[in-house]
Write a protein that holds these residues in place. Structure first.
Motif, PDB file in Angstrom:
ATOM      1  N   PHE A  10       0.808  -1.220   0.000  1.00 30.20           N
ATOM      2  CA  PHE A  10       0.000   0.000   0.000  1.00 30.20           C
ATOM      3  C   PHE A  10       0.843   1.272   0.000  1.00 30.20           C
ATOM      4  CE2 PHE A  10      -3.199  -2.998   1.457  1.00 30.20           C
ATOM      5  CZ  PHE A  10      -4.276  -2.624   0.676  1.00 30.20           C
ATOM      6  N   LEU A  11       2.129   1.139   0.286  1.00 30.17           N
ATOM      7  CA  LEU A  11       3.007   2.317   0.262  1.00 30.17           C
ATOM      8  C   LEU A  11       3.642   2.551  -1.100  1.00 30.17           C
ATOM      9  CD1 LEU A  11       4.857   2.082   3.688  1.00 30.17           C
ATOM     10  CD2 LEU A  11       3.282   3.866   2.964  1.00 30.17           C
ATOM     11  N   ILE A  12       3.541   1.558  -2.020  1.00 32.53           N
ATOM     12  CA  ILE A  12       4.148   1.699  -3.350  1.00 32.53           C
ATOM     13  C   ILE A  12       3.671   2.955  -4.075  1.00 32.53           C
ATOM     14  CG2 ILE A  12       4.197   0.715  -5.680  1.00 32.53           C
ATOM     15  CD1 ILE A  12       4.515  -2.035  -4.334  1.00 32.53           C
ATOM     16  N   PRO A  13       2.359   3.236  -4.127  1.00 36.64           N
ATOM     17  CA  PRO A  13       1.910   4.457  -4.810  1.00 36.64           C
ATOM     18  C   PRO A  13       2.524   5.717  -4.220  1.00 36.64           C
ATOM     19  CG  PRO A  13       0.045   3.008  -4.376  1.00 36.64           C
ATOM     20  CD  PRO A  13       1.205   2.443  -3.632  1.00 36.64           C
ATOM     21  N   PHE A  14       2.738   5.698  -2.860  1.00 34.26           N
ATOM     22  CA  PHE A  14       3.321   6.870  -2.216  1.00 34.26           C
ATOM     23  C   PHE A  14       4.745   7.100  -2.697  1.00 34.26           C
ATOM     24  CE2 PHE A  14       5.793   8.915   1.066  1.00 34.26           C
ATOM     25  CZ  PHE A  14       5.014  10.004   1.410  1.00 34.26           C
ATOM     26  N   PHE A  15       5.549   6.018  -2.769  1.00 34.08           N
ATOM     27  CA  PHE A  15       6.939   6.153  -3.203  1.00 34.08           C
ATOM     28  C   PHE A  15       7.026   6.498  -4.678  1.00 34.08           C
ATOM     29  CE2 PHE A  15       7.693   3.284   0.530  1.00 34.08           C
ATOM     30  CZ  PHE A  15       8.362   4.231   1.296  1.00 34.08           C
ATOM     31  N   VAL A  16       6.094   5.989  -5.472  1.00 35.74           N
ATOM     32  CA  VAL A  16       6.133   6.239  -6.920  1.00 35.74           C
ATOM     33  C   VAL A  16       5.749   7.671  -7.239  1.00 35.74           C
ATOM     34  CG1 VAL A  16       5.085   5.635  -9.130  1.00 35.74           C
ATOM     35  CG2 VAL A  16       5.711   3.829  -7.516  1.00 35.74           C
ATOM     36  N   HIS A  17       4.672   8.154  -6.583  1.00 37.82           N
ATOM     37  CA  HIS A  17       4.128   9.457  -6.956  1.00 37.82           C
ATOM     38  C   HIS A  17       4.393  10.553  -5.932  1.00 37.82           C
ATOM     39  CE1 HIS A  17       2.090   7.651 -10.323  1.00 37.82           C
ATOM     40  NE2 HIS A  17       1.521   6.767  -9.520  1.00 37.82           N
ATOM     41  N   GLY A  18       4.760  10.165  -4.693  1.00 33.84           N
ATOM     42  CA  GLY A  18       4.920  11.181  -3.676  1.00 33.84           C
ATOM     43  C   GLY A  18       3.571  11.551  -3.090  1.00 33.84           C
ATOM     44  N   ALA A  19       3.630  12.260  -1.955  1.00 34.72           N
ATOM     45  CA  ALA A  19       2.392  12.605  -1.252  1.00 34.72           C
ATOM     46  C   ALA A  19       1.478  13.478  -2.083  1.00 34.72           C
ATOM     47  CB  ALA A  19       2.739  13.307   0.059  1.00 34.72           C
ATOM     48  N   GLY A  20       2.041  14.314  -2.933  1.00 34.10           N
ATOM     49  CA  GLY A  20       1.223  15.180  -3.768  1.00 34.10           C
ATOM     50  C   GLY A  20       1.459  14.915  -5.225  1.00 34.10           C
ATOM     51  N   GLY A  21       1.662  13.643  -5.590  1.00 36.98           N
ATOM     52  CA  GLY A  21       1.951  13.285  -6.971  1.00 36.98           C
ATOM     53  C   GLY A  21       0.744  13.414  -7.861  1.00 36.98           C
ATOM     54  N   PRO A  22       0.923  13.206  -9.172  1.00 36.89           N
ATOM     55  CA  PRO A  22      -0.178  13.386 -10.121  1.00 36.89           C
ATOM     56  C   PRO A  22      -1.381  12.497  -9.839  1.00 36.89           C
ATOM     57  CG  PRO A  22       1.691  12.273 -11.161  1.00 36.89           C
ATOM     58  CD  PRO A  22       2.159  12.770  -9.833  1.00 36.89           C
ATOM     59  N   GLU A  23      -1.127  11.240  -9.466  1.00 36.31           N
ATOM     60  CA  GLU A  23      -2.244  10.330  -9.215  1.00 36.31           C
ATOM     61  C   GLU A  23      -3.043  10.774  -7.988  1.00 36.31           C
ATOM     62  OE1 GLU A  23      -4.909   7.493 -10.018  1.00 36.31           O
ATOM     63  OE2 GLU A  23      -3.173   8.013 -11.283  1.00 36.31           O
ATOM     64  N   ARG A  24      -2.317  11.180  -6.946  1.00 39.76           N
ATOM     65  CA  ARG A  24      -2.995  11.633  -5.733  1.00 39.76           C
ATOM     66  C   ARG A  24      -3.839  12.883  -6.017  1.00 39.76           C
ATOM     67  NH1 ARG A  24      -1.654  10.900  -0.386  1.00 39.76           N
ATOM     68  NH2 ARG A  24      -0.927   8.890  -1.147  1.00 39.76           N
ATOM     69  N   LEU A  25      -3.268  13.827  -6.746  1.00 39.58           N
ATOM     70  CA  LEU A  25      -4.001  15.053  -7.082  1.00 39.58           C
ATOM     71  C   LEU A  25      -5.200  14.755  -7.978  1.00 39.58           C
ATOM     72  CD1 LEU A  25      -1.115  17.611  -7.761  1.00 39.58           C
ATOM     73  CD2 LEU A  25      -2.538  17.412  -5.726  1.00 39.58           C
ATOM     74  N   PHE A  26      -5.005  13.828  -8.925  1.00 41.32           N
ATOM     75  CA  PHE A  26      -6.092  13.494  -9.840  1.00 41.32           C
ATOM     76  C   PHE A  26      -7.244  12.836  -9.087  1.00 41.32           C
ATOM     77  CE2 PHE A  26      -8.357  10.860 -12.916  1.00 41.32           C
ATOM     78  CZ  PHE A  26      -8.544  11.768 -13.954  1.00 41.32           C
ATOM     79  N   GLN A  27      -6.929  11.940  -8.171  1.00 41.00           N
ATOM     80  CA  GLN A  27      -7.981  11.265  -7.404  1.00 41.00           C
ATOM     81  C   GLN A  27      -8.705  12.246  -6.485  1.00 41.00           C
ATOM     82  OE1 GLN A  27      -9.107   8.392  -8.096  1.00 41.00           O
ATOM     83  NE2 GLN A  27      -7.461   7.861  -9.525  1.00 41.00           N
ATOM     84  N   ASP A  28      -7.964  13.234  -5.994  1.00 40.90           N
ATOM     85  CA  ASP A  28      -8.583  14.276  -5.173  1.00 40.90           C
ATOM     86  C   ASP A  28      -9.592  15.065  -6.008  1.00 40.90           C
ATOM     87  OD1 ASP A  28      -8.980  15.991  -2.950  1.00 40.90           O
ATOM     88  OD2 ASP A  28      -7.587  17.445  -3.810  1.00 40.90           O
ATOM     89  N   ALA A  29      -9.204  15.397  -7.238  1.00 38.80           N
ATOM     90  CA  ALA A  29     -10.110  16.115  -8.141  1.00 38.80           C
ATOM     91  C   ALA A  29     -11.312  15.254  -8.504  1.00 38.80           C
ATOM     92  CB  ALA A  29      -9.356  16.534  -9.412  1.00 38.80           C
TER      93      ALA A  29
END
Length: 537
Positions: A10-29
């Protein structure tokens, strides 16, 4: 071990994209949009829509090269289009078109590119601009022949009848799309008028001058025949000008495939006609004799009038580049060029008034979009003595830095051509076409005066900034074909104050002290130029 692996999974996405990476921002939107979709109460308020739009725009702005950038840009267009159903604001449709257009240009291989192009066409259909809609539907078929939207675009085209294929010329089997002439704008004073004819695509034209006919009491007329064109349904056929030089502009469908624009002239000394590209428009500069102005005997025919008479600088027009929907270049941490250059312009204005006592006009005082041709027209109609356009530079290589000043001229320098293309919002190919046109537009005296002004300003900025800051790179004075300088009737320069794309210089452009030094440097350069004029005279 199982627990450790579970956490790592579950931490892989965090290391790949960072806390404010594109995937995280996109999912927030996306979460924001899902809430909006499910709540009719939320959809009633514009700020809720704009909040979601900003979240998607943040993905594009911070991660333009990510796999989510095109998805986010598509959603921006989609949200603006759906917002229109609640707001009924045509501006929301325009914002949707802009977003979809950016997607097709920036990400031509995106899986959403043909969807975006189809939506552009549908929006024009909704706006009842059927000719433009037809053109945009054809782009779906021509540009995305293997896309799944081709058949849908073809179905829409069947609805257009006469718009689909214009009436062919006699004896010709060819049929062509008609360019739509959709507006005429003008700026004027009693001895100068700039008229701009707006259209939706590039086409050929011919200009003619008709001398006055005393037998039928007709004034001189300047007219343009725009080939392969038709009038927009919203066009006014007569536009009153009455500026002392032109009476009015008239426009009409001269033939089924030719639009004629006629300028009824009171008096004329000279005129120039030239095109600007992206969007395509035709510019007409008309000059008359200045009334009540005595022409002095010149001391030196090779020097400019200002040099020979030692004339002071009474009025200066300052042009903060970009503005409104055109942010200009954007720095690594999000600093916008349009905001920086407006600050510099206002600082310079204050100094010019206090130190020189001259009148100062800004082409914009707020965050407003102004077409490039209007900026020049403002300088001319104000009868300015100097025209100073202020910008912040950008380069693909983030290491590039420095200060440089330009004046209008032809160039073969690739970096200057690329910069001109960016500032003109066009392509390098169009710049080469423009340079052919410029041969007939430029006067040597203006180039000489602009060159001298550029030298003094460039040196003064670098000296002033260099006393406080280290590593100030003096890139010198250069020449390039900038739209904003074309047709200016006074010494005119364009200053690239620093590279906003460079991390060090972007940081400096955030500092009031740095901006003050740039303004003081420009002032010092202008004062040196004025002193040189008086000395020579």
């Amino acid at each position: 071990k199982v627990i450790i692996l579970f956490h790592l999974f579950f931490l892989i996405p965090f290391f790949v994209h960072g806390a404010g990476g594109p995937e995280r921002l996109f999912q927030d939107a996306r979460s924001c949009y899902q809430v909006l979709k499910k709540s009719s109460a939320e959809r009633k308020y514009r700020h809720n829509w704009l909040n979601c739009i900003k979240k998607y725009e943040k993905v594009v702005k911070k991660f333009p090269k990510s796999q989510r950038a095109d998805d986010a840009l598509f959603m921006v267009g989609k949200l603006y289009y759906r917002l229109y159903a609640y707001s009924s604001k045509r501006s929301d449709l325009n914002y949707a078109i802009d977003s979809y257009r950016k997607l097709t240009k920036r990400y031509p291989r995106s899986r959403f590119a043909d969807d975006a192009q189809l939506n552009i066409a549908i929006i024009y259909k909704k706006k009842q601009d059927y000719s433009r809609a037809c053109l945009e539907f054809r782009k779906v078929i021509d540009r995305y022949p293997r896309g799944d939207k081709k058949a849908q675009a073809a179905e829409y085209l069947k609805e257009f009848g006469e718009y689909r294929k214009p009436k062919p010329k006699k004896g010709s089997t060819e049929s062509k799309d008609l360019v739509v002439v959709n507006g005429i704008r003008y700026w004027s004073n009693p001895d100068y008028t700039r008229v701009v004819i707006d259209m939706d695509n590039k086409t050929a034209y011919q200009d003619h001058i008709l001398k006055p006919d005393p037998d039928i009491a007709k004034p001189p007329r300047l007219y343009l025949d725009i080939k392969n064109a038709r009038l927009s349904r919203d066009m006014k056929e007569t536009i009153s000008i009455n500026d002392g030089l032109l009476n009015r502009a008239r426009v009409g469908q001269n033939r089924w495939d030719c639009v004629r624009v006629v300028l009824d002239i009171k008096t004329i000394k000279s005129y120039k006609v030239f095109p600007l590209i992206n969007p395509f428009r035709i510019v007409i500069d008309v000059h008359g004799e200045r009334k009540n102005k005595k022409i002095p005997r010149l001391k030196d025919p090779t020097a400019s009038l200002a040099r020979q008479l030692g004339l002071g600088i009474a009025k200066i027009v300052i042009d903060p580049g970009h503005g409104g929907r055109d942010p200009g270049a954007i720095g690594p941490t999000g600093l916008w060029e349009k905001r920086v250059v407006l600050k510099i312009a206002k600082k310079l204005e204050k100094r010019l008034k206090n130190d020189l006592g001259c009148e100062v006009v800004l082409t914009r005082r707020g965050d407003r979009f102004i077409p490039l041709e209007e900026r020049t027209a403002i300088a001319n109609t104000e009868r300015a003595d100097l025209f100073i356009s202020i910008h912040a530079n950008a380069h693909r290589k983030r290491s590039v830095c420095g200060i440089e000043t330009y004046y209008l001229n032809l160039t073969t320098d690739e970096s200057a051509i690329e910069l001109a293309a960016r500032e003109n919002a066009t392509s390098t190919r169009n710049i080469s076409d423009l340079q052919m046109i410029l041969n007939d537009l430029m006067l040597n005296s203006k180039i000489n005066e602009s060159s001298k002004l550029a030298e003094y300003v460039q040196l003064a900025i670098c000296e002033k900034v260099g006393k406080t800051y280290s590593k100030v790179n003096n890139l010198g004075v250069k020449q390039a074909p900038f739209y904003v300088l074309i047709g200016a009737e006074m010494p005119s320069i364009l200053i690239e104050t620093s590279f906003i794309s460079n991390a060090r210089e972007e940081k400096r452009l955030k500092q009031e002290k740095y901006l003050n030094l740039i303004a003081e440097g420009i002032l010092r350069g202008i004062k040196k130029y004025i002193g040189e004029i008086r000395q020579v005279s």
